[in-house]
Scaffold this motif. Sequence first.
Motif, mmCIF file in Angstrom:
data_model
loop_
_atom_site.group_PDB
_atom_site.id
_atom_site.type_symbol
_atom_site.label_atom_id
_atom_site.label_comp_id
_atom_site.label_asym_id
_atom_site.label_seq_id
_atom_site.Cartn_x
_atom_site.Cartn_y
_atom_site.Cartn_z
ATOM 1 N N ARG A 6 -12.789 -4.289 3.433
ATOM 2 C CA ARG A 6 -11.661 -3.944 2.559
ATOM 3 C C ARG A 6 -10.667 -5.093 2.399
ATOM 4 N N ASN A 7 -10.163 -5.631 3.501
ATOM 5 C CA ASN A 7 -9.136 -6.671 3.369
ATOM 6 C C ASN A 7 -9.686 -7.951 2.764
ATOM 7 N N ILE A 19 -14.985 0.874 -2.557
ATOM 8 C CA ILE A 19 -15.370 0.069 -1.399
ATOM 9 C C ILE A 19 -16.114 1.003 -0.448
ATOM 10 N N TYR A 45 -9.078 1.882 -4.792
ATOM 11 C CA TYR A 45 -10.508 1.698 -4.570
ATOM 12 C C TYR A 45 -11.167 3.043 -4.255
ATOM 13 N N LYS A 97 -17.609 2.865 2.709
ATOM 14 C CA LYS A 97 -17.045 3.239 4.008
ATOM 15 C C LYS A 97 -18.112 3.108 5.094
ATOM 16 N N PHE A 134 -13.328 0.958 5.897
ATOM 17 C CA PHE A 134 -13.951 0.535 4.650
ATOM 18 C C PHE A 134 -14.526 -0.855 4.867
ATOM 19 N N GLN A 192 -9.884 5.475 -2.562
ATOM 20 C CA GLN A 192 -9.621 5.881 -1.189
ATOM 21 C C GLN A 192 -9.124 7.325 -1.159
ATOM 22 N N SER A 248 0.814 -1.218 0.000
ATOM 23 C CA SER A 248 0.000 0.000 0.000
ATOM 24 C C SER A 248 0.845 1.264 0.000
#
Length: 182
Positions: A75-76, A64, A34, A66, A72, A36, A9
Amino acid sequence: METNLLLLSGGIDSIVCLEILMDKYKVIGIGFDYNQPHKIELEYAKAYATQKNIDYSIKTLSTIEKIDDIVFSGRNAILLSNAFSLAYKNNIKFVTIGVNKDDSELFSDCRKSFIDAMRTVAEAYSVELLTPLIDKTKKEVIELSKIYDVDINSTWTCYFPTTSKERCGKCYSCVGLNNAKN
């Protein structure tokens, strides 16, 4: 040498993971866009990957949702599922994510129970999920960054960059990083 697909990231956790993995694996970095608000992190990831001479690509995903200002939804799960699919397609046996112990307090998708569930998903793709920082606090990650000679300024850890691309100094990530450095 085996290949390892690292979710890179640009934050301190993923950069430290890169340093940990480089001696043992051929590392390929992947970042996810995504939409962000802290998308600047991907610029830091790309720059670090270039400096370390590793392949790095950015995959664009739909936005994604929030839950609040920084969480989010899933997210993972989304990022790892994409990584497992890419690893499977490219015959890569290892995927690594830089979740840490402190993040598990706020982010449910950084908790051991979540990671264990994702390990089961990874197995369906004949992939092993590695989490070298899962038992480390942010302070311990900072100590590892010193051992690996990582310049913290070459990483991005802020959820709300200013319009002039500066760290806000107030968000969860900024406060956590500053507390860990002291």
